[in-house]
Design a protein around this motif. Structure first.
Motif, short mmCIF file in Angstrom:
data_model
loop_
_atom_site.label_atom_id
_atom_site.label_comp_id
_atom_site.label_asym_id
_atom_site.label_seq_id
_atom_site.Cartn_x
_atom_site.Cartn_y
_atom_site.Cartn_z
N GLY A 19 10.86 -3.20 7.62
CA GLY A 19 9.67 -2.43 7.28
C GLY A 19 9.95 -1.40 6.21
N GLN A 20 11.10 -0.74 6.32
CA GLN A 20 11.47 0.25 5.30
C GLN A 20 11.72 -0.41 3.96
OE1 GLN A 20 11.30 3.47 5.52
NE2 GLN A 20 12.02 3.75 3.41
N THR A 22 10.32 -3.19 2.90
CA THR A 22 9.00 -3.56 2.36
C THR A 22 8.30 -2.35 1.77
OG1 THR A 22 8.76 -5.36 3.96
CG2 THR A 22 6.74 -4.51 2.95
N ARG A 23 8.36 -1.23 2.48
CA ARG A 23 7.73 0.00 2.00
C ARG A 23 8.31 0.41 0.65
NH1 ARG A 23 5.29 4.75 4.11
NH2 ARG A 23 6.01 6.65 3.09
N ALA A 57 0.12 -5.09 3.65
CA ALA A 57 1.22 -4.13 3.75
C ALA A 57 0.86 -2.78 3.15
CB ALA A 57 2.47 -4.70 3.09
N TYR A 60 -1.07 -1.00 5.76
CA TYR A 60 -0.21 -0.70 6.91
C TYR A 60 0.68 0.51 6.63
CZ TYR A 60 3.41 -1.14 10.46
OH TYR A 60 4.30 -0.88 11.48
N HIS A 61 1.30 0.55 5.46
CA HIS A 61 2.28 1.59 5.17
C HIS A 61 1.66 2.86 4.57
CE1 HIS A 61 6.01 -0.58 6.05
NE2 HIS A 61 5.45 -1.65 5.51
#
Length: 229
Positions: A19-20, A22-23, A57, A60-61
């Motif tokens: 997740g990090q 992707t962010r 995404a 989401y982020h």
């Protein structure tokens, strides 16, 4: 059985690491695209395509494209010198000349040494403001203006809030703002400055600013002497 059972903790941490990642991929892709095309011409779909992630995404982020853009603008300010860092510098037990030197060093190095998207994004935002500019100015620029005013008040003897002190702040930051807006790619007389060491430009701007501020301080002292009370 006495055999050791492998820990499952890496598998638990993996989604958070992904997740990090992707962010961060979204931040880099968005920074590049917004710097190239501007706020109005960049879509979440394009950002996610470059970041190679699902379009959901961004929501989401960051809660959406505007949330992402605000994050980028805040990151630009942190890249130069964040408001918290400048506030600490203004309150530090240091000579005001050293405070100003450190501020200008951070600003100049942030501009001259930057090869990424940060300065180009800010230049585009200033030249073609988005609806979010006023918010970022309130959050980041105004507190930094106040902290720099405190430093220059120490150097000049002018009280915070005096219009003359505002002019001093403008005089100190204007050369750096010009470099930000013009950019290294544009063929102008200042383009050659980007090929020089940041330390050389920092030293020049500092000496120039200190001389001007000293002159203002002398004038302020004379005015106070002539108009006591």
């Amino acid at each position: 059985m006495s055999a050791h059972t492998p820990s499952t903790s890496p598998a638990v941490r993996a989604p958070r690491a992904d997740g990090q990642s992707t962010r961060q991929s979204i931040i880099e892709a968005a920074g590049q695209l917004f710097a190239e095309r501007g706020y109005a011409e960049t879509t979440s779909k394009e950002i996610c395509a470059r970041a190679r992630t699902n379009i959901a995404a961004v929501n989401y982020h960051f809660g959406g494209r505007d949330g992402l853009y605000l994050h980028l603008l805040r990151e630009v300010h942190q890249h130069m010198m964040g408001r918290e860092a400048l506030a600490r510098l203004a309150q530090a037990d240091l000579p005001p000349e050293e405070k100003l030197s450190r501020f200008l060093a951070a600003l100049v190095h942030g501009i001259i040494d930057d090869t990424g998207w940060h300065t180009r994004l800010w230049a585009r935002e200033v030249l073609s403001p988005s609806p979010l500019l006023n918010q970022i100015l309130r959050e980041e620029s105004l507190p930094k203006f106040q902290s720099l005013s405190q430093i220059l008040a120490e150097l000049t003897g002018l009280p915070v809030g005096d219009p003359a002190l505002t002019r001093c702040v403008l005089s100190v930051v204007a050369p750096c703002l010009l470099l930000l807006v013009v950019g290294r790619e544009v063929e102008t007389p200042v383009q050659s400055l980007y090929a020089q060491p940041a330390a050389s430009l920092h030293a020049h701007l500092l000496s120039f600013a200190l001389a001007g501020l000293a002159a203002v301080g002398v004038k302020q002292g004379k005015s106070a002497a002539e108009n006591p009370g």
